[in-house]
Design a protein around this motif. Structure first.
Motif, short mmCIF file in Angstrom:
data_model
loop_
_atom_site.label_atom_id
_atom_site.label_comp_id
_atom_site.label_asym_id
_atom_site.label_seq_id
_atom_site.Cartn_x
_atom_site.Cartn_y
_atom_site.Cartn_z
N PHE A 25 -8.65 5.90 12.09
CA PHE A 25 -8.59 4.58 11.47
C PHE A 25 -9.83 3.78 11.84
O PHE A 25 -10.33 3.86 12.98
CB PHE A 25 -7.32 3.83 11.91
CG PHE A 25 -6.07 4.35 11.30
CD1 PHE A 25 -5.65 3.90 10.05
CD2 PHE A 25 -5.31 5.31 11.93
CE1 PHE A 25 -4.49 4.38 9.48
CE2 PHE A 25 -4.16 5.80 11.36
CZ PHE A 25 -3.74 5.32 10.12
N ARG A 36 -1.02 -3.96 6.92
CA ARG A 36 -2.41 -4.27 6.59
C ARG A 36 -3.04 -3.11 5.85
O ARG A 36 -2.63 -1.97 6.01
CB ARG A 36 -3.22 -4.56 7.86
CG ARG A 36 -2.77 -5.82 8.59
CD ARG A 36 -3.66 -6.11 9.78
NE ARG A 36 -3.23 -7.30 10.49
CZ ARG A 36 -3.81 -7.77 11.58
NH1 ARG A 36 -4.87 -7.16 12.07
NH2 ARG A 36 -3.35 -8.85 12.17
N CYS A 37 -4.03 -3.43 5.04
CA CYS A 37 -4.81 -2.42 4.32
C CYS A 37 -6.05 -2.10 5.14
O CYS A 37 -6.87 -2.98 5.41
CB CYS A 37 -5.19 -2.93 2.93
SG CYS A 37 -6.10 -1.74 1.93
N VAL A 38 -6.16 -0.86 5.58
CA VAL A 38 -7.24 -0.45 6.47
C VAL A 38 -7.95 0.76 5.88
O VAL A 38 -7.44 1.44 4.98
CB VAL A 38 -6.70 -0.11 7.88
CG1 VAL A 38 -6.07 -1.33 8.51
CG2 VAL A 38 -5.69 1.02 7.80
N GLU A 39 -9.14 1.01 6.40
CA GLU A 39 -9.89 2.21 6.03
C GLU A 39 -9.47 3.36 6.94
O GLU A 39 -9.26 3.17 8.14
CB GLU A 39 -11.38 1.97 6.15
CG GLU A 39 -11.94 1.07 5.06
CD GLU A 39 -13.45 1.02 5.11
OE1 GLU A 39 -14.03 1.69 5.99
OE2 GLU A 39 -14.05 0.31 4.29
N LEU A 42 -11.36 -0.11 11.84
CA LEU A 42 -11.11 -1.54 11.75
C LEU A 42 -12.46 -2.25 11.78
O LEU A 42 -13.07 -2.38 12.84
CB LEU A 42 -10.23 -2.01 12.90
CG LEU A 42 -8.87 -1.30 13.02
CD1 LEU A 42 -8.13 -1.77 14.25
CD2 LEU A 42 -8.04 -1.53 11.77
N ASP A 43 -12.93 -2.67 10.59
CA ASP A 43 -14.26 -3.28 10.46
C ASP A 43 -15.33 -2.36 11.05
O ASP A 43 -16.26 -2.81 11.73
CB ASP A 43 -14.30 -4.64 11.16
CG ASP A 43 -13.42 -5.66 10.45
OD1 ASP A 43 -12.96 -6.59 11.11
OD2 ASP A 43 -13.19 -5.49 9.23
N GLN A 83 -8.72 4.04 1.49
CA GLN A 83 -8.07 2.81 1.91
C GLN A 83 -6.57 2.93 1.70
O GLN A 83 -6.13 3.29 0.61
CB GLN A 83 -8.61 1.61 1.12
CG GLN A 83 -9.96 1.11 1.63
CD GLN A 83 -10.31 -0.24 1.04
OE1 GLN A 83 -9.69 -0.69 0.10
NE2 GLN A 83 -11.33 -0.87 1.61
N LEU A 135 -2.42 -2.91 12.95
CA LEU A 135 -2.36 -2.12 11.74
C LEU A 135 -1.23 -2.48 10.79
O LEU A 135 -1.41 -2.43 9.57
CB LEU A 135 -2.24 -0.63 12.10
CG LEU A 135 -3.37 -0.01 12.90
CD1 LEU A 135 -3.07 1.44 13.19
CD2 LEU A 135 -4.69 -0.13 12.17
#
Length: 1278
Positions: free
Chosen positions: A1093, A1072-1075, A1095-1096, A938, A1069
């Motif tokens: 990347f 924001r904190c993304v996986e 996103l959900d 993350q 993006l």
């Protein structure tokens, strides 16, 4: 009336009262007037008839007027009364309506309250309710027992095999069994081991074993199965069917029948696997042998008769009837799935190599090995296997895990949490400047690289004693909790040296397998040790900072100016190694560079070690600038500026005459004095190259001809010899060159640039034969006259060459050729302007710097001719006493007015021209960022560049950024003084941002009064004024905090990122904190990492592909179609939920069509035009190599004919991803290959498709699509 009079009445009553009162008052007034008149007539005077008539007439007139007023009042009151009545009527209607609504709402509430009481009727039947709850609990317990029973049938327990309990006791028994296994395997210090035999190996993390203790049970099971298989009841008949998941008997080896579970079933004339299939239609079956872990596929030949195929089936497979199934239910599956704990492939991106599988199979073999259970992951045992060495004197078993790591086919998994970095030692505390202190020189590499340890207190001795006691005790007891299996570079640890003592250390390298290089942070020496000599360091041993401080002697340099001799290093070791010395720090540097110090023996009164090395002629003092970044002395303003004027009117006239004729070879002009030149390359004062500014037009013309001639040439096979002229492609520009040596076996050639003089190394593919009319050179090699190298040396020192190159490369100068000759270099004198506009002789400048001496000349007895002396140029004259330096401040004449110099003996003084000098400065880049590990992580997205790069920061970098900002603002409390700089050599810089705070940055481009910079800690790129940038590094010991990333397997449409694509990524993006999944790390630490990347759970690449901003490569597209990239599955509670049968069959998703192989460029090939959109867009079908392609013995036309004959048997599409293959109906009623483009309408559903074999587009409904079932024909080229 009431007490308030008419005001106390109601509104209508008050109006009537007002009217009545007015009338009464009027009547009273008239009566009093009448009485007064009567009294006057009777008592006062006789009657005056005329006067009385006049008064009566006046009274009548007033009465008429009053009457008119009263009528007006009446009409007004009547109108007002009507309006008031209407308003009152509307108000009353509204009140009535409101009251009615309130009454209805109250009734509705009462109704709802009464109806709600009906729901509590169930409470009146409490007995029935209790029975219902009891039945529900029993049903839940029974479902739990059935679920556990299925698990027992599928996967054996680890301890013993027994029938699971049923009913309500199951939950408590399950908890007790879990606690018992946990206590047996994980809670005890002593690990229980088992002897096992490995039956089947997929890879070191997926293999199956048998317990040796259950060998007898295995034999009994094999005999029973063999007996069952000889019965006729176990033979398959035509009426039998085979189901997925059922248990049958399969022949594994000759004569060996085993239990097997049906994994896949393939029916004849069906491409997809089915769940149930009659025996007569069985084409292929895949089995999993539950007692050995082996997977095997049986193929039933279809070209034989029905009886022969049934006989063949019974030769390999037998069915299990009800009686046999009950008898074998007491035997649990014998194969137990295992995995070597914490072991991953040596290259995680490529997976397990063939060598790893072969080595694992060779080590375990078929003999019994010792199994150490470590933990459990679902149905897999995480273990370690121990095997006794064969043929060794010691029978101590070795670990199979460690053996695979030792031979470098695997490595241990070391998880690193992204938000927490490993602890590191505190940096050493640097002493104050110009303060003496005592220290011990603990390690020496050379006088410019050694380590000292400050002697200040006893804390380090106490720490060392505690370190020895703790780790010696741990080693004796044999605990492995502190062992390190896979050391990481930069990891803090404790190392055991050859003296059997423990030291604090840090891993610095991996020289070979199972060997590491460590740095002793308290003494500075580096040692190569085995991994077994490393231990994890306890947190308490981080308390003290590192003791070793890297230093260098500040006053001396090597004799040759480059490397220290072995004799000097040995002498320095004998003087200072392991001795207590007195140290004085002379300067402050960054922590990445050695600390400059002065070193004295015993005290300050003792000898200076640097002076001892100089006295013994092993070193020399620093007395002159040794590199090009050192500016000259302050008292001599000798910084020369870049050229301000590159030509004059006379130059223009001279060049105009030469423009008509090409001049490839330099010819010296007739006038050899005061020539305007440009210095293009410098080797030394005795060899440098210049260009005549009057030949600039010729140089540009030659470059244009080179571009025209050489851009169309192809590489040729030429034998390149020394001194051959060639055309060289240098920095995307074609230039003239000359080979310096023969090109032999190597493909690299050394070429001298004919028009510049310097030498470069190029690949032979960048060379072309030079046309004969362009052979020549416009660069003239020159040498300075009247000077020689200082110090009695025959050659020029590197300092003189670097200093001259630093100031003169690219500068304009005035040159006089002393002796015209065909030999090179040509002797010349050179003059350049300094910062105050005066012309200075370059030879005099070198002499004043002590880098050159004047050449001694022998006087001639012949007297000079005065006319010849007057004819010399004043700029070429060198005063006899110029070496004294007295006449250096006298202004020299300007070289522009050289025609008038022959007449007057002393030319007029030119106007002083003040030119502001530019300070030359150079900075390095900040340290590269720390790259994340491969896998999921993350991160915070800080910026997205116009080139599509995404800049991210880890959670740890976010906290570091706050500390860094505070540290920068504390160090930059005042604005630095602005100066003009040469920004060409500036890389790292400090930026005053729009928030009026200082930031670290990198200079990208100079644009006049603005510069393009990038904030290295967030990745943002801006154009800001140059006054907000300062060429200085801030906190250079901290690496960049943001990591550049690029998307995996995609490329922007059109070859470059469009603005709308970048805007979409910024919206999704930025900040924001993304996986993120790191797919590949760059070889260059400053390069972008290849990532994906999420996103959900949805891939960013797929989102961009959907919006048609990017396109995927073919390999990546296939991977995406096979399965979407998902984030790691989070940990969930172990719910006993059986989802079997809830999910329907998953629709088969095929990959994209394979693109056709295009012919080579320029090759002719026959085609057929299939579809024409515009003259610029048409679809062709190559006639060669496409129509005759066969897959499984069938061409494309034959396959389409077969499919159209049975088109109704194919299922319709239920999923419509863009680019997916399908079969689509054409106008002729037949179905052809196509791919989905997009959904054009929702109601009704209509989709745009493209017929891939024709190129035409068509919009069809969903009923016109069929699923592409011929996967083998997808591989045909379009």
């Amino acid at each position: 009336l009431p007490e308030g009079g008419v005001y106390g009445l109601q509104e209508d009553s008050r109006i009537i009262g007002l009217i009545y009162t007015a009338k009464v008052n009027k009547m009273k007034s008239q009566w009093f007037q009448y009485k007064r008149l009567e009294f006057w007539l009777y008592f006062i005077q006789p009657v005056d008839i005329e006067k009385i008539e006049k008064e009566v007439d006046d009274a009548l007139a007033r009465a008429a007027e009053n009457l008119a007023q009263m009528e007006h009042i009446y009409e007004t009151l009547t109108t007002g009364l009507a309006e008031q009545v209407e308003r009152e009527r509307a108000r009353l209607k509204e009140e009535i309506t409101r009251g009615t609504d309130k009454a209805l709402l109250a009734v509705q509430k009462w109704k709802d309250a009464q109806m709600s009481q009906l729901t509590n009727l169930e409470a009146q039947f409490s007995t029935t309710q209790m029975e219902l709850c009891s039945i529900q609990e029993r049903m839940k317990a029974l479902e739990t027992a059935m679920q556990i029973a299925r698990e027992v049938r599928r996967v054996p327990f680890l301890e013993q095999y027994s029938a699971p309990p049923t009913g309500p006791e199951l939950a408590s028994d399950r908890r007790r069994n879990f606690r018992r296994r946990k206590t047996a395997f994980l809670g005890n210090k002593r690990i229980v081991t088992f002897w096992v035999v490995v039956t089947h190996i997929v890879n070191p993390c997926h293999f199956y074993i048998h317990y040796v203790a259950e060998k007898e049970e295995n034999e009994i099971l094999s005999k029973k199965i063999k007996q069952f298989c000889y019965r006729d009841e176990c033979n398959f008949t035509f009426e039998d069917t085979v189901k997925t998941g059922s248990t049958i008997f399969g022949k594994w080896k000759d004569g060996l029948w085993c239990r097997a579970s049906v994994v896949e079933i393939f029916q004849r004339s069906c491409v997809e696997a089915v769940k149930v299939c009659p025996v007569r239609e069985l084409a292929r079956i895949r089995l999993f042998f539950i007692d050995y872990g082996y997977m095997k596929t049986f193929i039933i030949q279809s070209d034989e008769t029905t009886e022969s195929s049934l006989k063949m089936l019974n030769n390999h497979l037998r069915k299990v009837d009800g009686e046999v199934r009950v008898e074998l239910s007491h035997f649990s599956p014998q194969a137990i799935r295992c995995s070597l704990k914490d072991l991953v492939p040596h290259n995680p991106t490529k997976g397990w190599s063939k060598e790893a599988k072969v080595e694992f199979r060779r080590v375990v073999g078929t003999s019994a090995v010792e199994l150490w259970p470590l933990s459990q992951d679902r149905d897999t045992l995480l273990v370690d296997l121990r095997k006794t060495s064969v043929g060794q004197s010691s029978d101590v078993p070795f670990s199979v895990r460690e053996y695979l790591v030792l031979i470098a086919v695997a490595r241990f998994y070391c998880p690193l949490t992204p938000d927490r970095k490993p602890l590191k030692y505190y940096p050493p505390v640097y002493p104050k400047i110009n303060t003496e202190f005592s220290a011990v020189v603990c390690h020496i590499n050379d006088p410019a690289d050694f380590y000292i340890s400050v002697v200040d207190n006893m804390e380090f001795l106490l720490l060392s004693s505690k370190l020895q006691d703790y780790y010696n005790t741990t080693t004796v007891t044999g605990h492995d909790d502190l062992s390190i299996y896979c050391p990481v570079i930069g990891q803090a640890c404790v190392a055991r040296n050859d003296d059997k003592l423990w030291y604090r250390a840090q891993v610095t390298g991996h020289p070979e397998a199972r060997k590491v290089e460590v740095l002793n942070v308290d003494f500075g020496d580096k040692t190569v040790l085995s991994v077994s000599d490393l231990k994890k360091i306890k947190d308490e041993f981080f308390a003290l900072p590192s003791k070793a401080i890297q230093c260098c002697l500040s006053d001396v340099i090597p004799l040759d100016g480059k490397t220290w001799s072995e004799a000097c290093t040995n002498r320095f070791i004998s003087l200072a190694h392991h001795k207590l010395c007195t140290v004085v720090v002379t300067g402050r540097v960054s922590r990445t560079e050695p600390l400059p110090i002065r070193l004295f023996e015993s005290n300050l009164n003792g000898p200076n070690i640097a002076e001892l090395l100089v006295e013994e002629e092993l070193a020399c003092f620093k007395d002159r600038p040794k590199h090009k970044h050192v500016s000259p002395p302050v008292d001599e303003p000798a910084i020369w500026d870049p050229p301000i004027e590159l030509g004059s009117d006379q130059d223009a006239q001279g060049s105009t005459e030469q423009d008509d004729k090409l001049q490839p070879q330099l010819k010296l002009p007739a006038q050899l004095e005061d020539l305007k030149v440009r210095v293009c390359h410098i080797n030394s004062p005795s060899s440098f190259y210049i260009q005549l500014t009057q030949l600039d037009s010729q140089l540009r013309r030659i470059f244009e001809l080179m571009k025209q001639e050489c851009s169309v040439m192809e590489p040729q096979d030429v034998v390149w010899k020394a001194d051959m002229y060639c055309a060289a492609h240098i920095n995307n520009v074609w230039e003239r060159g000359q080979l310096c040596s023969d090109v032999t076996s190597s493909s690299t050639a050394e070429v001298r640039r004919c028009d510049y003089g310097n030498k470069v190394k190029l690949h032979v593919n960048n060379l072309r034969p030079l046309p004969s009319f362009l052979i020549g050179s416009l660069a003239l090699e020159c040498t300075l006259t009247d000077i020689r190298p200082a110090g009695g040396q025959s050659g020029w020192t590197a300092t003189a060459c670097d200093l001259l190159s630093y100031y003169l490369t690219g500068a304009s100068a005035v040159m006089t050729i002393k002796t015209p000759t065909d030999e090179r270099p040509v002797p010349v004198t050179l003059f350049c302007s300094n910062k105050i506009g005066r012309f200075v002789s370059v030879a005099d400048f070198l002499v004043s710097e002590g880098l050159a001496l004047r050449e001694r000349k022998v006087r001639d007895a012949v007297t000079e001719n005065p006319e010849e002396t007057d004819a010399q140029s004043p700029l070429s004259e060198t005063p006899a006493d110029c070496s004294d330096g007295n006449n250096q401040n006298e202004p020299l004449p300007s070289p522009v007015a050289f025609p008038s110099l022959v007449f007057p003996p002393i030319p007029p003084k030119p106007a002083t021209r003040i030119i502001m000098s530019v300070e030359k400065i150079k900075t390095e880049l900040y340290q590269p960022p720390e790259l994340p590990c491969l896998g999921h992580i993350q991160l915070n997205v800080s910026a997205i560049g116009e080139d599509g790069l995404i800049y991210v920061r880890t959670q740890n970098a976010e906290s570091q950024l706050l500390q860094l900002r505070e540290r920068i603002q504390q160090s930059m409390k005042t604005l630095p003084r602005q100066k003009p700089y040469t920004w060409k050599s500036v890389l790292g810089c400090s930026i005053l941002g729009p928030d009026m705070l200082w930031h670290r940055g990198q200079l990208l481009e100079v644009q006049g009064g603005h510069v393009k910079v990038q904030y290295v800690d967030c990745g943002l790129v801006e154009d800001i004024p140059v006054v907000h940038v300062y060429p200085m590094l801030l906190c250079e010991d901290i690496p960049q905090l943001c990591v550049p990333c690029q998307l995996h397997g995609v490329s922007p449409v059109g070859g470059r990122w469009q603005r709308d694509a970048v805007a979409l990524m910024r919206e999704m993006l930025q900040n924001r904190c993304v996986e993120m999944q790191v797919m590949e790390l760059p070889s260059d630490p400053r390069g972008p990492a290849t990532v994906e990347f999420l996103l959900d759970g949805l891939s960013l690449s797929r989102i961009l592909c959907h919006h048609k901003h990017v396109s995927r490569s073919q390999t990546v597209s296939v991977q995406v179609c096979e399965g979407p990239l998902m984030s790691p599955v989070p940990f969930l509670d172990n719910w006993d939920i059986d989802t079997k049968g809830l999910r329907g069959p998953k629709e088969l998703m095929l990959g994209p069509f394979i693109q056709p192989n295009l012919p080579k460029e320029g090759e002719q090939f026959p085609v057929r035009v299939k579809h024409l959109c515009t003259p610029n867009e048409l679809f062709l079908w190559p006639l060669e190599g496409t129509a005759d392609v066969e897959v499984n013995g069938e061409t494309l036309d034959e396959a389409l004919t077969r499919i159209n004959a049975n088109i109704n048997s194919l299922p319709q599409l239920t999923n419509f991803p863009p680019g997916a293959p399908c079969l689509a109906e054409y106008s002729d009623g037949n179905y052809y290959r196509a791919k989905l483009i997009k959904i054009t309408s929702v109601d009704p559903v209509r989709i745009l498709v493209q017929h891939v074999d024709f190129g035409s587009d068509d919009t069809l409904s969903t009923s016109k699509y069929e699923l592409h079932t011929l996967q083998e024909h997808r591989s045909m080229e379009l």
